[in-house]
Design an enzyme around this catalytic site. Sequence first.
Site, short mmCIF file in Angstrom:
data_model
loop_
_atom_site.label_atom_id
_atom_site.label_comp_id
_atom_site.label_asym_id
_atom_site.label_seq_id
_atom_site.Cartn_x
_atom_site.Cartn_y
_atom_site.Cartn_z
N GLY A 87 0.81 -1.22 0.00
CA GLY A 87 0.00 0.00 0.00
C GLY A 87 0.83 1.26 0.00
O GLY A 87 2.04 1.24 -0.19
N ARG A 88 0.15 2.39 0.26
CA ARG A 88 0.80 3.70 0.17
C ARG A 88 0.78 4.37 1.54
O ARG A 88 1.03 3.70 2.55
CB ARG A 88 0.11 4.51 -0.94
CG ARG A 88 0.19 3.75 -2.27
CD ARG A 88 -0.53 4.39 -3.41
NE ARG A 88 0.20 5.52 -3.98
CZ ARG A 88 -0.09 6.08 -5.14
NH1 ARG A 88 -1.10 5.61 -5.86
NH2 ARG A 88 0.59 7.11 -5.59
N TYR A 91 -2.75 7.04 7.75
CA TYR A 91 -2.64 7.70 9.05
C TYR A 91 -3.15 6.78 10.13
O TYR A 91 -4.15 6.07 9.94
CB TYR A 91 -3.45 9.00 9.06
CG TYR A 91 -3.71 9.55 10.46
CD1 TYR A 91 -2.71 10.25 11.14
CD2 TYR A 91 -4.92 9.34 11.10
CE1 TYR A 91 -2.93 10.73 12.43
CE2 TYR A 91 -5.15 9.83 12.38
CZ TYR A 91 -4.15 10.51 13.04
OH TYR A 91 -4.36 10.98 14.31
N CYS A 188 -3.88 6.37 1.14
CA CYS A 188 -3.79 5.21 0.23
C CYS A 188 -3.66 5.64 -1.23
O CYS A 188 -3.92 4.85 -2.14
CB CYS A 188 -4.97 4.27 0.42
SG CYS A 188 -5.09 3.60 2.08
#
Length: 231
Positions: A87-88, A91, A188
């Site tokens: 994923g990216r 938080y 994301c």
Amino acid sequence: MTDARPTGDRPADIEIRIAPARVPYRQALAEMTARNAAIGANGTGGGATRELVWLLEHPPVYTAGTSAAREDLLDARFDVVEAGRGGRYTYHGPGQRIGYLMLDLRGRSRDVRGFVHAVEGWVIDTLGDFGCAAWRAPGRIGIWTRGPDGAEAKVGAIGVRIRRWVTMHGFSVNLSPDLSHFGGIVPCGIADYGVTSLAALGLDVSAEAWDKALLARMGAFLAQLEPETTE
């Protein structure tokens, strides 16, 4: 706090750990990595380390997955940690419930997509217990619902890593976080949709209530990981 009692569908051979206080992300990552390796050593002279489902919250932090793009980090107002999961950017912070899953898939179905699908279903079904209709969205990572304005918004995130068929990382669900904290990133990598929480939807769900409902569905989740049998 550790609760390993076999309550309802919760198996006695998996440790259930519920953190009584917020756990710094770097500390959790180190513990997860060590536990993952120890479980992976089972059966190879490394002892018999139990699998673990760990429920907790973090102080505010941004975490970067293996596909994180630098332009998606808009304002590094909190610590930024390389997570090692897929994923990216995402938080984590107070009011958001985290579930870390260290499970051995060697005795279950060795299916990465199937594992992710089962985790998503576990979270979606638990959200439904609180009156929040949620779903998967093709082409968009995460768990989605309708925000207060009626538009689709993310209410949960999924990010896993599997090393030698032992899982780590897991999911997060927005119970009542400060949604402005998501403004420092493109969550994301999806800029066209917002983020919401159960609190923003008018649903008052405590961490304790969430954990109880989630664990009540743990047996059904684990059943999804069993290999298919043929007659």
